[in-house]
Design an enzyme around this catalytic site. Sequence first.
Site, PDB file in Angstrom:
ATOM      1  CD  GLU A  79       6.329   8.730   6.520  1.00 33.70           C
ATOM      2  OE1 GLU A  79       6.474   8.418   7.710  1.00 33.70           O
ATOM      3  OE2 GLU A  79       7.211   9.269   5.836  1.00 33.70           O
ATOM      4  CG  ASN A 127      11.410   7.543  -8.164  1.00 34.22           C
ATOM      5  OD1 ASN A 127      11.417   8.461  -7.343  1.00 34.22           O
ATOM      6  ND2 ASN A 127      10.649   6.474  -8.047  1.00 34.22           N
ATOM      7  CG  ASN A 135       3.619   8.180   0.776  1.00 39.75           C
ATOM      8  OD1 ASN A 135       4.292   7.940  -0.232  1.00 39.75           O
ATOM      9  ND2 ASN A 135       4.074   8.897   1.781  1.00 39.75           N
ATOM     10  CG  HIS A 168      13.030  15.435 -10.044  1.00 40.83           C
ATOM     11  ND1 HIS A 168      12.634  15.135  -8.764  1.00 40.83           N
ATOM     12  CD2 HIS A 168      12.373  16.579 -10.360  1.00 40.83           C
ATOM     13  CE1 HIS A 168      11.768  16.050  -8.327  1.00 40.83           C
ATOM     14  NE2 HIS A 168      11.594  16.931  -9.289  1.00 40.83           N
ATOM     15  CE1 TYR A 184      22.488  12.497  -8.406  1.00 39.39           C
ATOM     16  CE2 TYR A 184      24.227  14.109  -8.065  1.00 39.39           C
ATOM     17  CZ  TYR A 184      22.888  13.752  -8.010  1.00 39.39           C
ATOM     18  OH  TYR A 184      21.954  14.649  -7.548  1.00 39.39           O
TER      19      TYR A 184
HETATM   20  P1  OAD Z   1      10.973  11.372  -0.202  1.00 39.56           P
HETATM   21  O1  OAD Z   1      12.136  10.632   0.371  1.00 39.56           O
HETATM   22  O2  OAD Z   1      10.805  12.803   0.180  1.00 39.56           O
HETATM   23  O3  OAD Z   1       9.607  10.631   0.179  1.00 39.56           O
HETATM   24  C1  OAD Z   1       9.415   9.272  -0.040  1.00 39.56           C
HETATM   25  C2  OAD Z   1       8.045   8.897   0.523  1.00 39.56           C
HETATM   26  O4  OAD Z   1       7.831   7.538   0.230  1.00 39.56           O
HETATM   27  C3  OAD Z   1       7.928   9.062   2.041  1.00 39.56           C
HETATM   28  O5  OAD Z   1       6.738   9.785   2.344  1.00 39.56           O
HETATM   29  C4  OAD Z   1       7.837   7.627   2.561  1.00 39.56           C
HETATM   30  O6  OAD Z   1       6.957   7.489   3.675  1.00 39.56           O
HETATM   31  C5  OAD Z   1       7.250   6.903   1.365  1.00 39.56           C
HETATM   32  N1  OAD Z   1       7.610   5.476   1.280  1.00 39.56           N
HETATM   33  C6  OAD Z   1       8.722   4.840   1.731  1.00 39.56           C
HETATM   34  N2  OAD Z   1       8.680   3.537   1.422  1.00 39.56           N
HETATM   35  C7  OAD Z   1       7.513   3.327   0.749  1.00 39.56           C
HETATM   36  C8  OAD Z   1       6.890   2.195   0.143  1.00 39.56           C
HETATM   37  N3  OAD Z   1       7.459   0.992   0.153  1.00 39.56           N
HETATM   38  N4  OAD Z   1       5.686   2.371  -0.453  1.00 39.56           N
HETATM   39  C9  OAD Z   1       5.090   3.596  -0.477  1.00 39.56           C
HETATM   40  N5  OAD Z   1       5.627   4.690   0.089  1.00 39.56           N
HETATM   41  C10 OAD Z   1       6.825   4.565   0.671  1.00 39.56           C
HETATM   42  O7  OAD Z   1      11.039  11.187  -1.804  1.00 39.56           O
HETATM   43  P2  OAD Z   1      10.316  12.027  -2.948  1.00 39.56           P
HETATM   44  O8  OAD Z   1       8.975  12.502  -2.528  1.00 39.56           O
HETATM   45  O9  OAD Z   1      10.430  11.227  -4.188  1.00 39.56           O
HETATM   46  O10 OAD Z   1      14.883  15.253  -6.055  1.00 39.56           O
HETATM   47  O11 OAD Z   1      11.278  13.268  -3.063  1.00 39.56           O
HETATM   48  C11 OAD Z   1      11.087  14.202  -4.097  1.00 39.56           C
HETATM   49  C12 OAD Z   1      12.414  14.717  -4.604  1.00 39.56           C
HETATM   50  O12 OAD Z   1      13.185  15.206  -3.514  1.00 39.56           O
HETATM   51  C13 OAD Z   1      13.302  13.659  -5.228  1.00 39.56           C
HETATM   52  O13 OAD Z   1      13.007  13.442  -6.590  1.00 39.56           O
HETATM   53  C14 OAD Z   1      14.676  14.225  -5.071  1.00 39.56           C
HETATM   54  C15 OAD Z   1      14.554  14.789  -3.677  1.00 39.56           C
HETATM   55  O14 OAD Z   1      15.341  15.886  -3.387  1.00 39.56           O
HETATM   56  C16 OAD Z   1      16.086  15.335  -6.671  1.00 39.56           C
HETATM   57  O15 OAD Z   1      17.055  14.679  -6.375  1.00 39.56           O
HETATM   58  C17 OAD Z   1      16.091  16.309  -7.789  1.00 39.56           C
END
Ligand code: OAD
Length: 249
Positions: free
Chosen positions: A224, A100, A222, A117, A64
């Site tokens: 993808e 985030n 998103n 989170h 962190y």
């Molecule tokens: P992920 O890393 O799982 O997903 C991020 C998504 O953003 C993916 O589907 C990418 O395709 C998409 N992406 C990447 N760049 C992008 C852009 N420029 N514009 C739009 N989309 C884009 O992240 P989260 O879904 O946020 O929890 O993950 C959820 C939680 O899992 C997080 O809060 C974290 C993690 O474990 C904790 O740390 C508590």
Amino acid sequence: MPDNPRILVDDDTRVLVLTGAGVSAESGIATFRAAGGLWESYPVEKVASPEGFDEDPELVWRFYSERRRKARTCEPNPGHRALAAFEARLGDRFLLVTQNVDELHRRAGSRRLIEIHGRLFQSRCAHCERAPFDDDHAYDAGDPPLCEVCSTAGRIGMLRPHIVWFGEMLDPSHLLRIEEFMNAARTHRFVFLAAGTSGAVYPAAAMVDRARLHGAETWLVNAEPAENTHRFHHFVEGRSGEVLPALLG
Ligand code: OAD
């Protein structure tokens, strides 16, 4: 889907937004599940679980601290700014829920904001009930930091990042606020928009279903297809820093 989709709002419209790591990708912050993402370089159970912290608090603080150092050098991008400008137009008819912890929405000016989170730049005591406090310190060398309140009382309490780890509950007051927003929105035009999230982590990934039960029109932005894309009415594939300003403009 038209070439340049826009979410139309009138005086009756309520908008609930959920964002994930993808929204901060264009600011230079790594996402979690992509190739080269954070969970590929770090074993999630070691750096983002209470058990991992009990076992090796120094490793958790190194992880962190590195994220604090990185996030400090990053700036909100046009996606964050579009959401803050949208909130300025809608006022209390808008609510932003983010997964985030990087605080970029806050820095872009979002105020009707729930950081479900946690917050990267806050710490709290792992042992006492002291409230979370602002802390931008990077603790990567030596022993993990101790809680002064506990020390004064003759106890040893270790500080931890104010992050919701795997296996931990979300703050019930956050869930209640989201539910209240949805309940109030159901008798109005209600739009739910998710952006930059893979739809892999619950309960956030189920918000689209709750919103639909409350009659929402649902949008996903998103880079993808996400795991839950089929549960949205509209999917706009693209980078949130480019799509959101146009969609909400
Ligand atoms: P992920 O890393 O799982 O997903 C991020 C998504 O953003 C993916 O589907 C990418 O395709 C998409 N992406 C990447 N760049 C992008 C852009 N420029 N514009 C739009 N989309 C884009 O992240 P989260 O879904 O946020 O929890 O993950 C959820 C939680 O899992 C997080 O809060 C974290 C993690 O474990 C904790 O740390 C508590």
